[in-house]
Write a protein that holds these residues in place. Structure first.
Motif, short mmCIF file in Angstrom:
data_model
loop_
_atom_site.label_atom_id
_atom_site.label_comp_id
_atom_site.label_asym_id
_atom_site.label_seq_id
_atom_site.Cartn_x
_atom_site.Cartn_y
_atom_site.Cartn_z
N VAL A 289 1.17 13.01 -8.64
CA VAL A 289 0.35 14.16 -8.26
C VAL A 289 1.19 15.42 -8.14
N LEU A 290 2.39 15.28 -7.59
CA LEU A 290 3.28 16.44 -7.42
C LEU A 290 3.82 16.94 -8.74
N THR A 291 4.00 16.05 -9.71
CA THR A 291 4.57 16.46 -11.00
C THR A 291 3.50 16.81 -12.03
N GLU A 292 2.36 16.12 -12.00
CA GLU A 292 1.29 16.36 -12.95
C GLU A 292 0.00 16.63 -12.19
N PRO A 293 -0.45 17.88 -12.18
CA PRO A 293 -1.66 18.23 -11.40
C PRO A 293 -2.90 17.54 -11.96
N ILE A 294 -3.85 17.32 -11.09
CA ILE A 294 -5.13 16.71 -11.45
C ILE A 294 -6.20 17.80 -11.43
N PHE A 295 -7.16 17.71 -12.33
CA PHE A 295 -8.17 18.75 -12.47
C PHE A 295 -9.55 18.20 -12.14
N GLU A 296 -10.42 19.13 -11.74
CA GLU A 296 -11.80 18.76 -11.49
C GLU A 296 -12.48 18.31 -12.79
N LYS A 297 -13.63 17.69 -12.67
CA LYS A 297 -14.35 17.22 -13.85
C LYS A 297 -14.75 18.41 -14.73
N GLN A 298 -14.44 18.30 -16.03
CA GLN A 298 -14.72 19.37 -16.97
C GLN A 298 -16.17 19.31 -17.46
N ILE A 299 -16.82 20.48 -17.51
CA ILE A 299 -18.14 20.57 -18.14
C ILE A 299 -17.94 20.38 -19.64
N SER A 300 -18.54 19.33 -20.20
CA SER A 300 -18.23 18.99 -21.59
C SER A 300 -19.44 18.78 -22.48
N ASN A 301 -20.65 18.90 -21.94
CA ASN A 301 -21.84 18.74 -22.79
C ASN A 301 -22.97 19.60 -22.24
N PHE A 302 -24.04 19.68 -23.01
CA PHE A 302 -25.13 20.59 -22.68
C PHE A 302 -25.86 20.16 -21.40
N ASP A 303 -26.03 18.87 -21.19
CA ASP A 303 -26.73 18.40 -19.99
C ASP A 303 -25.97 18.80 -18.73
N GLU A 304 -24.64 18.70 -18.77
CA GLU A 304 -23.85 19.12 -17.62
C GLU A 304 -23.89 20.64 -17.45
N ALA B 250 0.83 -1.21 0.00
CA ALA B 250 0.00 0.00 0.00
C ALA B 250 0.86 1.26 0.00
N SER B 251 1.96 1.23 0.76
CA SER B 251 2.84 2.40 0.85
C SER B 251 3.52 2.69 -0.48
N VAL B 252 4.02 1.64 -1.13
CA VAL B 252 4.67 1.83 -2.44
C VAL B 252 3.68 2.38 -3.46
N THR B 253 2.48 1.82 -3.47
CA THR B 253 1.45 2.31 -4.40
C THR B 253 1.11 3.76 -4.12
N PHE B 254 0.95 4.10 -2.86
CA PHE B 254 0.58 5.46 -2.48
C PHE B 254 1.69 6.45 -2.85
N GLN B 255 2.94 6.12 -2.58
CA GLN B 255 4.05 7.02 -2.88
C GLN B 255 4.23 7.21 -4.39
N THR B 256 4.00 6.12 -5.14
CA THR B 256 4.10 6.24 -6.60
C THR B 256 3.05 7.21 -7.14
N PHE B 257 1.83 7.06 -6.67
CA PHE B 257 0.77 7.96 -7.11
C PHE B 257 1.02 9.38 -6.63
N LEU B 258 1.56 9.51 -5.43
CA LEU B 258 1.83 10.83 -4.87
C LEU B 258 2.86 11.58 -5.72
N MET B 259 3.86 10.88 -6.23
CA MET B 259 4.86 11.51 -7.09
C MET B 259 4.23 12.04 -8.36
#
Length: 486
Positions: free
Chosen positions: A290-305, A279-288
């Protein structure tokens, strides 16, 4: 004197007919010396340096004698020559890029310096027909409604500015063949970057966090349960609080000072250590990542949204009929804001993020790359789907004499692919703008910013708060347990 009066009257009627787009006309007037003899008057609007504005000198092109018309050149010779001798043609424009673009700051609105796809088209037509294209703009009233009003008032000969076909317009104006295809799409604010602390917490899904907590609790309680009655076992494993602390240390990859003596408890601890390592190795890999490539909120992409958000809506007045024809836009049309200044509306989309605007796609493709933040990310997101598609045409005052010539030249340019080439050329210029705004080289070493390590401070403050709270509770508990001495 009588002849002069005849010339004045003939000039007056020829001018009136010309203003009403009657180009080829002959006026027959009785000869003053012979009532049975009629002189046939007309005029040549583009001769001797005139450009359709000199009515004082009509010419006799024939006569009618004994009910017979005699004319050497014919009464109705062509009034519009192939070459217009650089005569001006007034073109009222609505500035919308890349169709019509300002070259520089406009000094004279009645003779502006412009460029763009439609301006290039008119320049080639002007070169072919040998007239001078005079472009007129209004920076104060840069709307299609104002442009068409100028054309309807005969203060202009032609109108351009990404004009869509419309039956109502066709009843009032002449129009060319269509030469470009356009569409309308929604433009919304780009999604925000997710806060780093949220990325840290949500690096695992809810199910994963639940599994980790369950594993931690179950291993701690089971180890304590197996060791609680074993007198040979260390007191650390017979104390539930100490086991919780040690298992938490294992979860953080911190070594514990002693392993349990009981074999079954030892196997449980070994399995828990292996689980925490993975779990620690997986978490640290994902954390790296996150620090290098930011994550964005869900984009409004259609009329219903889009309709489920609290964003305002902005539309162009010239596109109103598109929404009136579609029932699903009924509610939007009732509360929509008319964007007379498209750039101002897009500014609100990109920086205030309080409105969604429907604009022509080619316009957005051209200007959208100017709305880029310091990290090189677009501030405006254009939907992949279109609201409507339509062709573009040029409008002219009713009875415009050069309409057929315009159509022939436009069709030839369209067949050769020049219009598509100009469109791609202007869009390629926007890419160069984007390249100039690219972020700095990522290979340059930079220190971590406070934003990137804010989760560490957040954890520290939460830990301090919990510790102080526990201290206060312990202090209150001890004071309540003290037996008073009498």
């Amino acid at each position: 004197m009588i002849v002069e009066d005849v010339i004045i009257y003939v000039s007056y009627f020829l001018e009136k007919l010309w203003r009403r787009q009657v180009i080829n006309a002959v006026i027959m007037v009785h000869n003053s010396s012979d009532p049975k003899h009629l002189n046939c008057y007309t005029w040549d609007p583009y001769t001797e340096g005139h450009c359709g504005n000199q009515f004082k000198y009509p010419t006799v092109v024939g006569e009618c004698l004994n009910e017979q018309i005699q004319s050497e050149k014919g009464l109705f010779s062509s009034k519009i020559p192939d070459q217009l001798s650089r005569c001006p043609v007034l073109i009222q424009t609505c500035i919308i890029e890349p169709y019509v673009i300002k070259k520089e700051e406009i000094v004279d609105e009645n003779n502006a310096s412009l460029e763009g796809i439609e301006v290039l088209l008119l320049d080639i037509i002007a070169q072919k027909l040998n007239f001078t294209a005079v472009y007129r703009v209004s920076e104060k009233y840069n709307t299609l409604a104002y442009t068409l009003n100028e054309l309807a008032s005969l203060r202009a000969d032609i109108s351009i500015g990404a004009i869509p076909p419309d039956n109502e317009k066709h009843e009032i104006f002449d129009f060319t063949v269509t030469y470009l295809d356009e569409s309308v799409t929604w433009c919304v604010p780009s999604s925000e970057e997710t806060p780093r602390w949220k990325n840290f917490i949500f690096s695992f899904s809810y199910q994963s966090w639940s599994l980790i907590v369950f594993s931690y609790m179950s291993c701690s309680i089971l180890t304590w349960f197996l060791s609680r009655n074993d007198l040979l076992e260390s007191l650390n494993y017979r104390n539930l609080g100490r086991i919780f602390l040690w298992n938490y240390s294992i979860l953080l990859n911190i070594a514990i000072p002693k392993q349990p003596l009981r074999v079954t408890a030892r196997y449980i601890i070994y399995a828990y250590i292996l689980f925490c390592f993975i779990a620690s190795v997986t978490f640290q890999t994902f954390l790296m990542s996150v620090l290098t490539e930011p994550i964005f909120e869900k984009q409004i992409s259609n009329f219903d949204e889009l309709i489920s958000t609290d964003l305002n809506f902005g539309i162009m007045e010239s596109h109103r009929r598109f929404y009136e024809a579609d029932p699903k836009y009924k509610n939007i049309l009732q509360k929509a804001i008319i964007c007379d200044d498209i750039r101002s509306c897009l500014h609100n989309v990109s920086f205030y993020k309080n409105i969604a605007v429907a604009v022509p796609r080619l316009y957005m493709d051209y200007i959208g790359n100017r709305y880029i933040n310091s990290k090189g990310r677009h501030l405006i997101y254009a939907f992949k789907s279109d609201i409507v598609s339509y062709p573009i045409e040029m409008l002219m005052k009713k009875g415009f004499s050069l309409l057929e010539d315009f159509n022939q030249i436009i069709l030839k340019l369209k067949e050769t692919g020049l219009l598509s080439k100009w469109q791609n050329d202007y869009l390629s210029e926007t890419y160069s703008i984007e390249e100039m705004n690219e972020p700095e080289d990522e290979s340059v070493t930079k220190g971590l910013s406070l934003e990137e390590i804010q989760i560490a401070f957040l954890a520290l403050f939460i830990g301090i708060f919990v510790a102080v709270l526990v201290f206060i509770l312990e202090h209150c508990w001890k004071r309540s347990c003290v037996i008073p001495v009498f």
